[in-house]
Design an enzyme around this catalytic site. Structure first.
Site, PDB file in Angstrom:
ATOM      1  CD  GLU A 162      -3.078  -1.178   0.322  1.00 25.77           C
ATOM      2  OE1 GLU A 162      -3.133  -0.314  -0.572  1.00 25.77           O
ATOM      3  OE2 GLU A 162      -3.958  -2.056   0.464  1.00 25.77           O
ATOM      4  CG  ASN A 195     -10.298   1.786  -4.951  1.00 25.27           C
ATOM      5  OD1 ASN A 195     -10.056   1.447  -3.794  1.00 25.27           O
ATOM      6  ND2 ASN A 195     -11.384   2.470  -5.272  1.00 25.27           N
ATOM      7  CG  HIS A 212      -7.248  -1.952  -4.156  1.00 22.41           C
ATOM      8  ND1 HIS A 212      -5.983  -1.412  -4.291  1.00 22.41           N
ATOM      9  CD2 HIS A 212      -7.479  -2.019  -2.815  1.00 22.41           C
ATOM     10  CE1 HIS A 212      -5.482  -1.159  -3.084  1.00 22.41           C
ATOM     11  NE2 HIS A 212      -6.366  -1.522  -2.178  1.00 22.41           N
ATOM     12  CG  HIS A 252     -10.728  -6.232  -3.936  1.00 22.77           C
ATOM     13  ND1 HIS A 252     -11.500  -5.106  -3.982  1.00 22.77           N
ATOM     14  CD2 HIS A 252      -9.924  -6.069  -2.861  1.00 22.77           C
ATOM     15  CE1 HIS A 252     -11.175  -4.288  -2.979  1.00 22.77           C
ATOM     16  NE2 HIS A 252     -10.214  -4.855  -2.288  1.00 22.77           N
TER      17      HIS A 252
HETATM   18  P1  NAD Z   1      -4.796  -8.338   9.523  1.00 24.14           P
HETATM   19  O1  NAD Z   1      -5.626  -7.393  10.272  1.00 24.14           O
HETATM   20  O2  NAD Z   1      -5.333  -9.708   9.304  1.00 24.14           O
HETATM   21  O3  NAD Z   1      -3.376  -8.436  10.250  1.00 24.14           O
HETATM   22  C1  NAD Z   1      -2.415  -9.345   9.714  1.00 24.14           C
HETATM   23  C2  NAD Z   1      -1.905 -10.324  10.780  1.00 24.14           C
HETATM   24  O4  NAD Z   1      -1.002  -9.621  11.630  1.00 24.14           O
HETATM   25  C3  NAD Z   1      -2.969 -10.919  11.689  1.00 24.14           C
HETATM   26  O5  NAD Z   1      -2.692 -12.288  11.847  1.00 24.14           O
HETATM   27  C4  NAD Z   1      -2.759 -10.192  13.026  1.00 24.14           C
HETATM   28  O6  NAD Z   1      -3.112 -11.008  14.119  1.00 24.14           O
HETATM   29  C5  NAD Z   1      -1.288  -9.912  13.004  1.00 24.14           C
HETATM   30  N1  NAD Z   1      -0.853  -8.723  13.733  1.00 24.14           N
HETATM   31  C6  NAD Z   1      -1.387  -7.478  13.677  1.00 24.14           C
HETATM   32  N2  NAD Z   1      -0.625  -6.602  14.328  1.00 24.14           N
HETATM   33  C7  NAD Z   1       0.410  -7.294  14.849  1.00 24.14           C
HETATM   34  C8  NAD Z   1       1.562  -6.930  15.605  1.00 24.14           C
HETATM   35  N3  NAD Z   1       1.833  -5.665  15.883  1.00 24.14           N
HETATM   36  N4  NAD Z   1       2.404  -7.915  15.981  1.00 24.14           N
HETATM   37  C9  NAD Z   1       2.171  -9.207  15.630  1.00 24.14           C
HETATM   38  N5  NAD Z   1       1.130  -9.611  14.886  1.00 24.14           N
HETATM   39  C10 NAD Z   1       0.262  -8.660  14.494  1.00 24.14           C
HETATM   40  O7  NAD Z   1      -4.420  -7.782   8.070  1.00 24.14           O
HETATM   41  P2  NAD Z   1      -3.902  -6.372   7.524  1.00 24.14           P
HETATM   42  O8  NAD Z   1      -2.913  -6.714   6.486  1.00 24.14           O
HETATM   43  O9  NAD Z   1      -3.537  -5.443   8.599  1.00 24.14           O
HETATM   44  O10 NAD Z   1      -5.214  -5.783   6.837  1.00 24.14           O
HETATM   45  C11 NAD Z   1      -5.816  -6.395   5.711  1.00 24.14           C
HETATM   46  C12 NAD Z   1      -7.264  -5.980   5.655  1.00 24.14           C
HETATM   47  O11 NAD Z   1      -7.352  -4.552   5.529  1.00 24.14           O
HETATM   48  C13 NAD Z   1      -8.020  -6.546   4.478  1.00 24.14           C
HETATM   49  O12 NAD Z   1      -9.230  -7.085   4.912  1.00 24.14           O
HETATM   50  C14 NAD Z   1      -8.268  -5.351   3.574  1.00 24.14           C
HETATM   51  O13 NAD Z   1      -9.456  -5.476   2.824  1.00 24.14           O
HETATM   52  C15 NAD Z   1      -8.347  -4.245   4.572  1.00 24.14           C
HETATM   53  N6  NAD Z   1      -8.052  -2.895   4.040  1.00 24.14           N
HETATM   54  C16 NAD Z   1      -8.933  -1.897   4.306  1.00 24.14           C
HETATM   55  C17 NAD Z   1      -8.684  -0.613   3.853  1.00 24.14           C
HETATM   56  C18 NAD Z   1      -9.619   0.514   4.206  1.00 24.14           C
HETATM   57  O14 NAD Z   1      -9.461   1.610   3.659  1.00 24.14           O
HETATM   58  N7  NAD Z   1     -10.546   0.318   5.107  1.00 24.14           N
HETATM   59  C19 NAD Z   1      -7.516  -0.344   3.118  1.00 24.14           C
HETATM   60  C20 NAD Z   1      -6.630  -1.397   2.859  1.00 24.14           C
HETATM   61  C21 NAD Z   1      -6.911  -2.672   3.334  1.00 24.14           C
HETATM   62  N1  GLY Z   2      -7.985   1.872   0.567  1.00 23.03           N
HETATM   63  C1  GLY Z   2      -8.674   2.693  -0.356  1.00 23.03           C
HETATM   64  C2  GLY Z   2      -9.486   3.784   0.266  1.00 23.03           C
HETATM   65  O1  GLY Z   2      -9.489   3.938   1.460  1.00 23.03           O
HETATM   66  O2  GLY Z   2     -10.161   4.497  -0.420  1.00 23.03           O
END
Ligand code: NAD
Ligand code: GLY
Length: 351
Positions: A184, A237, A240, A244
């Site tokens: 990202e 995006n 994305h 996705h």
């Molecule tokens: P996640 O929340 O699953 O975290 C990844 C892993 O890291 C998990 O197993 C968690 O337990 C572990 N973890 C988290 N923090 C930790 C730490 N400090 N130390 C040790 N372990 C830790 O995944 P992610 O990559 O953070 O997020 C992916 C999700 O975010 C997806 O569902 C995606 O669709 C979403 N997303 C949302 C937006 C938005 O704008 N809302 C943008 C990008 C991605």
């Molecule tokens: N991750 C894309 C958005 O927040 O718009």
């Protein structure tokens, strides 16, 4: 400590600092006056940081409880969301009380959706603990859960009251998840900042506070212009639509960050082959993806990705908006028919 303020439907601060977790209670109490706080977190993050955050909230005067779910994208569904709502009801949370999302993007997206919908909206705080959540998902108010038919298909826009990025938590983050966040960060560089892209050529750990602040500033600027993604926000995006599809067809074994990395490579190759960007631009993206040990290809077929695009939120009627890099630091939004999209994906995935 650095601070970035977002002025959207809600005005709130994103604080970025080393050791912020132990100050969570006082920082939250300064903006949320409620009596109770429910911490929503996954089992892995809970084991590491649940107690520190809970103690800090108690010290600031909150009655606290914790809701813990099994870590991973597979938990980001309606079932876990419903369990969070039940926990909010059991804890007797009122509209002035607060839900604290402690964890990565899965936690923040799902807890945010619960905060937005419980009692038609309660106070909401993000404490991101992954790089991805710090630079992207905790900022801007997108909340959601996945459906079997696709990613993030149920959700709302709901801004938090404050975001606390304590980057000392990244020390415990396994490398594969750190790498996901780098995708990202690379995305923000490609679409909006050649300067950030250049900084990524050097090791990022010593530059962490600056890198997070730059990413948060880039994202905040876009969210302030177009909070509900009717225009310019779509550029976030990049990679994305294809990403996705990769997540869904791998049954979420390929993580969001890695899927987005492949999506950026495919989209930039498609753009180069259609004459929309130079070969150099595509090559720079591939080199950066490889530098961060992110994947640049997948076994999932173009046909699977084309069919997944039909469920993409960026599709409107017969057309879909795709983000096309023109050069590093500059991109455009282009509308494609579904036939053009199919050709684009095939070109982007052929050798
Ligand atoms: P996640 O929340 O699953 O975290 C990844 C892993 O890291 C998990 O197993 C968690 O337990 C572990 N973890 C988290 N923090 C930790 C730490 N400090 N130390 C040790 N372990 C830790 O995944 P992610 O990559 O953070 O997020 C992916 C999700 O975010 C997806 O569902 C995606 O669709 C979403 N997303 C949302 C937006 C938005 O704008 N809302 C943008 C990008 C991605
Ligand atoms: N991750 C894309 C958005 O927040 O718009």
């Amino acid at each position: 400590m650095r601070s970035v303020t977002i002025n959207a439907s809600k005005t709130y601060d994103i604080l970025i600092g080393d050791g912020l977790l132990s100050q969570a209670g006082e920082k939250i109490a300064a903006v949320c006056k409620g009596e109770s706080a429910l911490i929503v977190t996954d089992d892995a993050v809970n084991a590491l940081y649940g107690s520190a955050v809970e103690q800090s909230l108690q010290k600031a005067g909150y009655k606290t409880d914790r809701f813990v779910f099994q870590n991973g994208e597979q938990s980001k569904n309606l079932e876990t969301y419903t369990s969070i709502l039940s926990a909010l009801a059991k804890t007797n949370i009122s509209r002035s009380d607060v839900l604290v999302a402690l964890g990565g993007g899965v936690t923040g997206d799902m807890a945010g959706f619960a905060a937005a919908t419980y009692l038609r909206g309660i106070r909401f705080v993000q404490i991101p603990t992954t790089l991805l959540a710090m630079v992207d998902s905790s900022v801007g108010g997108k909340t959601a859960v996945d459906l079997p038919s696709g990613k993030n298909q149920v959700g709302v826009f709901y801004q938090p009251d404050i975001v606390l990025c304590d980057y000392s938590t990244l020390k415990t983050l396994p490398e594969e998840f750190f790498t996901d966040g780098c995708a990202e960060v690379i995305k923000h560089g490609v679409i909006l900042s050649a300067e950030l892209f250049d900084l990524l050529k050097k090791p990022i750990l010593p530059q962490m506070e600056d890198i997070i602040a730059r990413n948060v500033t880039i994202k905040s600027d876009i969210v302030m212009q177009d909070e509900r993604e009717t225009g310019i926000r779509q550029i976030l995006n990049f990679g994305h639509t294809i990403g996705h599809g990769i997540e869904k067809h791998s049954n979420y074994r390929i993580s969001h960050g890695k899927a987005v990395a492949i999506g950026m490579v495919v989209a930039s190759r498609g753009a180069w082959r259609m004459g929309l960007c130079s070969e150099d631009c595509h090559t720079e993206i591939v080199d950066m993806v490889k530098q961060y040990r992110l994947p640049d290809k997948t076994d999932i077929t173009p046909e699977q990705l084309i069919s997944a695009a039909f469920f993409d939120k960026k599709r409107s009627g017969k057309n879909i908006s795709l983000i096309i890099p023109e050069k590093i630091g500059k991109c455009v939004i282009k509308s494609f028919s579904m036939d053009e999209l199919a050709a684009f994906i095939k070109m982007g995935m052929s050798k």
